[in-house]
Enzyme design. Structure first.
Site, PDB file in Angstrom:
ATOM      1  CG  HIS A 161       9.705  -4.692  -9.914  1.00 44.63           C
ATOM      2  ND1 HIS A 161       8.671  -5.602 -10.134  1.00 44.63           N
ATOM      3  CD2 HIS A 161      10.073  -4.955  -8.533  1.00 44.63           C
ATOM      4  CE1 HIS A 161       8.519  -6.345  -8.946  1.00 44.63           C
ATOM      5  NE2 HIS A 161       9.485  -5.955  -7.961  1.00 44.63           N
TER       6      HIS A 161
ATOM      7  CB  CYS B 233       0.469  -4.882  -0.127  1.00 44.00           C
ATOM      8  SG  CYS B 233       0.743  -3.521  -1.123  1.00 44.00           S
TER       9      CYS B 233
END
Length: 678
Positions: A594, A4
């Site tokens: 996050h 990714c």
């Protein structure tokens, strides 16, 4: 192979899902992961030779040349997470990959919804060129600036000069080489991202031709705008040539001999004979037009010169205005050069200031480039702003032009003069500017206009772009995760913030049910979980929140119980900004909000469960019941947190592990389950 954009969660989730599916189907499979901590479980030559097919689940460009002669199925990484069995079936009838063919990952990714790239190929190609160009701009610009500041002096007959055969002239020449190479590098790597290796040579040579005006009878080259044009022309020309059917014996030499020669020759001649002549004609007449304006309003002339100086930063429009101003110095007219000198530093200074006042709109690399741009601006090196203009031309170039026009107009109104053909604060410091106070006023005002306009336009652009994607779950959420944890913190990737987010309930959020003790008060035999970043005091078996924002705020309060959170409000805002860019709901009833921010003093991880589940915009439509919140400071060094994220992502793909995590009776039991992650 799974990969990714920055190799954190989805890289390992896809690898685990594919491995599980292969085991269920009774198929031998080896999965290579290309994550942030490097390539692991690498497919060697023997693996490739004996394989029946290759599945590439990736949202970034990967080298497929080693898979030549094998059936290769290329999809987005999300497909590997959500449809692993289907991919295993499809690879058996996938097309055979040839080294001469176009790289499947160079275009749009196939494979169904959720698997495509977030950005289009032209955008990714442009960003590829910019990323390779930036070091050349920074190194070249800083070396030139250093040599000018330490070895240069004003000379009425030669401008700002460095003595020949001196040490600082050698340093300057090295910097000039960097600037000379940056345009071909930009063009070459745009072409490379589109047409792969065969496009690199025509792209670079095309960029050199575009930047060398003497080849088409122009006093100045086409600059970085010409390089962008040649980069795209070279890339798509190579793709078009590849479609030609050639005899089998000629196929091996196509990518290394035939395609580069044909594409380079065609592109070079096209630019010289078709594009170059009109460019030369336009700028010759533009110079004549400017000459006819010398008797008009100084404010109007200053604004026009400022617009031209700021348009392409060292390109033909910029050079035309600069040469016009410097040519008038010998006639005794120093005010025209004064207008140019005030506008020259505005672009790099403005873009540098923009990265400081709105950090969250920029990646970490862009913020670093912004600091270098500020330094270059002080020495009148307008090219320092080129990386920003190349990356976001629609927002940066208009902002540059507006600031340049304002600076030029103010300098014209005040009658600022410049006795040397150079610009920026350095010429004022060295005594070449007449009307120094108003010169600096012009520069400061122009810089402020450029900076404020830039951040406003980028902010609007990002909001509009996200508004064009009505279903955020259709986008792979990994870029948001990567930007916050791996590569850029509050500014890792563009995106507006939530400056006005509610602060209500902050005191309640900070007060955690486990008290305010630190890890030092934990029981001595408490298992170490996730390298000690997650402790019993950062675990909650039941979230009270019913929506995403409230959950993030509650989780931030949970992390604050460790004493490692300096600013709960900023931690919440940072996490919410990441959610605006793309959901951190990963599917399988999991969410991992996050933030990478200096609102925390050390890495900290929290976990909580939601009985009813919280709508998090996950790709598979599930509500988040298992919520992890991760925060690390901007200055966090090393790859430890990346390793932990990789382990966590893979483990969460195990249904039995998730079930044990869901059934754990209390905080200590939750820690016991999470301690399985090694």
């Amino acid at each position: 192979m799974t990969a990714c954009p920055t190799g954190i969660a989805h890289t390992y989730m896809a690898a685990e899902k594919l491995s599980q599916a292969a085991e269920r189907l009774g198929i031998d499979m080896k999965v290579e992961t290309q994550g942030s901590i490097g390539a692991e479980n690498v497919l060697d030559d023997n693996d490739v030779r004996t394989a029946d097919g290759i599945i590439v689940a990736a949202d970034k460009d990967v080298d497929l040349s080693r898979f030549a002669g094998k059936r290769v199925l290329t999809v987005g990484v999300a497909e590997g997470v959500h449809h692993p069995e289907r991919l295993i079936e499809q690879v058996q009838s996938a097309p055979v990959h040839t080294s001469a063919g176009p790289s499947p990952t160079s275009g749009t990714v196939s494979g169904g919804s959720g698997g495509g790239k977030e950005r289009s190929l032209p955008y990714k190609a442009l960003m590829n060129g910019v990323s390779y160009m930036i070091p050349f701009v920074v190194v070249g610009g800083l070396l030139i600036a250093i040599s000018l500041s330490l070895g240069g002096h004003t000379d009425p007959s030669g401008g700002l000069v460095i003595p020949k055969d001196s040490f600082w002239m050698d340093v300057n020449n090295i910097g000039v080489i960097g600037f000379t190479l940056m345009v071909p590098i930009l063009s070459g790597y745009i072409a490379y991202a589109i047409g792969d290796r065969p496009a690199l040579v025509p792209g670079m040579i095309g960029g050199w031709i575009a930047n060398t005006g003497a080849l088409y009878d122009s006093k100045s080259g086409a600059g970085f705008i010409g390089a962008i044009v040649t980069g795209f022309l070279a890339g798509y020309l190579v793709l078009w040539i590849r479609k030609a059917k050639v005899p089998k014996f000629a196929q091996p030499i196509m990518p290394i001999i035939v395609i580069p020669i044909v594409a380079t020759t065609a592109l070079g001649l096209f630019f010289v004979y078709v594009i170059g002549k009109p460019i030369s004609w336009v700028f010759e007449h533009l110079t004549s037009w400017l000459s006819g304006m010398t008797g008009t309003s100084a404010v109007l002339l200053g604004a026009i010169l400022g617009l031209m100086i700021a348009f392409d930063m060292g390109g033909p429009v910029n050079k035309t205005a600069f040469l016009f101003g410097s040519g008038l110095i010998a006639t005794g007219n120093q005010t025209v050069m004064g207008m140019c000198a005030a506008a020259i530093p505005v672009m790099p200074l403005g873009q540098g200031v923009a990265t400081l006042i709105r950090k969250r709109l920029y990646t970490e690399q862009e913020r670093e480039t912004g600091l270098a741009s500020l330094f270059m601006g002080c020495f009148g090196i307008s090219e320092g702003a080129i990386p920003f203009a190349a990356a976001r031309p629609a927002q940066v170039i208009p902002a540059n032009m507006l600031g340049g026009a304002v600076a030029g107009a103010v300098a014209g109104l005040a009658g600022v003069g410049d006795a040397v053909p150079h610009g920026g604060p350095i010429v004022a410091v060295l005594g070449a500017v007449g009307g120094v106070p108003m010169f600096f006023v012009a520069v400061v005002v122009g810089t402020a206009v450029t900076a404020l306009t830039t951040v406003t336009l980028i902010d609007i652009s990002e909001r509009r772009r996200r508004g064009e994607v009505p279903n955020p779950s259709a986008r792979t959420p990994e870029p948001a995760l990567a930007g916050a944890v791996a590569a850029g913190g509050t500014g890792a990737g563009p995106g507006p913030g939530l400056a006005g987010s509610s602060k209500g309930g902050d005191s309640a959020a900070v007060s955690a049910p486990h008290g305010s003790g630190t890890a030092a008060t934990a029981v001595a035999d408490e298992p170490e979980v996730l390298s000690g970043y997650l402790t019993e005091e950062t675990v909650r078996v039941r979230l009270a929140a019913e929506d995403k924002e409230s959950a993030i705020r509650e989780m931030a309060g949970l992390l604050a119980a460790t004493g490692k959170v300096r600013d709960v409000d900023e931690l919440v805002r940072t996490a919410l900004r990441r959610e605006e860019q793309g959901t951190t709901g990963l599917g399988e009833e999991i969410a991992i909000p996050h933030a990478k921010t200096d609102a925390v003093s050390a890495p900290v991880v929290g976990f909580a469960r939601s009985d009813e589940g919280i709508e998090w915009g996950a790709p598979d439509g599930t509500r988040a019941r298992l919520v992890f919140m991760i925060s690390v400071p901007e200055a966090a060094a090393g790859d430890e947190h990346l390793r932990i994220l990789a382990l966590l992502s893979r483990k969460l793909m195990d249904p039995a592990f998730r079930e044990r995590l869901t059934d754990a009776a209390d905080e200590r039991a939750v820690l016991g389950v999470l301690a399985e992650i090694e």
